[in-house]
Design a protein around this motif. Structure first.
Motif, mmCIF file in Angstrom:
data_model
loop_
_atom_site.group_PDB
_atom_site.id
_atom_site.type_symbol
_atom_site.label_atom_id
_atom_site.label_comp_id
_atom_site.label_asym_id
_atom_site.label_seq_id
_atom_site.Cartn_x
_atom_site.Cartn_y
_atom_site.Cartn_z
ATOM 1 N N LEU A 13 0.798 -1.219 0.000
ATOM 2 C CA LEU A 13 0.000 0.000 0.000
ATOM 3 C C LEU A 13 0.832 1.270 0.000
ATOM 4 O O LEU A 13 0.282 2.366 -0.098
ATOM 5 C CB LEU A 13 -0.934 0.007 1.220
ATOM 6 N N ALA A 14 2.128 1.142 0.087
ATOM 7 C CA ALA A 14 2.994 2.316 0.083
ATOM 8 C C ALA A 14 2.902 2.990 -1.285
ATOM 9 O O ALA A 14 2.813 2.324 -2.318
ATOM 10 C CB ALA A 14 4.432 1.909 0.372
ATOM 11 N N PRO A 15 2.894 4.314 -1.323
ATOM 12 C CA PRO A 15 2.805 4.999 -2.617
ATOM 13 C C PRO A 15 4.032 4.721 -3.473
ATOM 14 O O PRO A 15 5.159 4.643 -2.965
ATOM 15 C CB PRO A 15 2.711 6.479 -2.239
ATOM 16 N N ALA A 16 3.803 4.570 -4.734
ATOM 17 C CA ALA A 16 4.897 4.282 -5.655
ATOM 18 C C ALA A 16 5.716 5.544 -5.888
ATOM 19 O O ALA A 16 5.207 6.664 -5.802
ATOM 20 C CB ALA A 16 4.347 3.777 -6.975
ATOM 21 N N GLN A 17 6.962 5.358 -6.171
ATOM 22 C CA GLN A 17 7.827 6.490 -6.467
ATOM 23 C C GLN A 17 7.433 7.057 -7.831
ATOM 24 O O GLN A 17 7.280 6.320 -8.792
ATOM 25 C CB GLN A 17 9.291 6.035 -6.506
ATOM 26 N N PRO A 18 7.242 8.362 -7.911
ATOM 27 C CA PRO A 18 6.856 8.942 -9.206
ATOM 28 C C PRO A 18 7.993 8.816 -10.208
ATOM 29 O O PRO A 18 9.159 9.052 -9.881
ATOM 30 C CB PRO A 18 6.566 10.403 -8.879
ATOM 31 N N SER A 19 7.634 8.430 -11.415
ATOM 32 C CA SER A 19 8.656 8.308 -12.444
ATOM 33 C C SER A 19 8.867 9.669 -13.096
ATOM 34 O O SER A 19 7.961 10.497 -13.149
ATOM 35 C CB SER A 19 8.233 7.283 -13.497
ATOM 36 N N ARG A 20 10.044 9.882 -13.595
ATOM 37 C CA ARG A 20 10.339 11.148 -14.251
ATOM 38 C C ARG A 20 9.688 11.149 -15.624
ATOM 39 O O ARG A 20 9.864 10.232 -16.411
ATOM 40 C CB ARG A 20 11.837 11.323 -14.394
#
Length: 61
Positions: A13-20
């Motif tokens: 459930l942890a938010p995913a790292q935003p991709s560039r």
């Protein structure tokens, strides 16, 4: 067992790292949207059944 399940659920459930994002992708999407808007405006202005007749040319000046 329950502790391992809670830990696994928290990691899922942890938010995913935003991709560039690429600026070229945004530029391409904007140009595609602009081109579609211009084409749709041309269709709405001209409409169906528009005919371009040749202008009559007179021999007298």
């Amino acid at each position: 067992m329950a502790h391992a399940g809670i830990t696994k659920a928290r990691t899922l459930l942890a938010p995913a790292q935003p991709s560039r994002s690429s600026p070229y992708a945004a530029l391409g999407a904007a140009s595609l949207a602009a081109m579609a808007a211009v084409l749709m405006a041309g269709v709405m202005v001209l409409g169906p059944g528009v005919r371009f007749d040749e202008p009559a040319i007179s021999a007298q000046p």
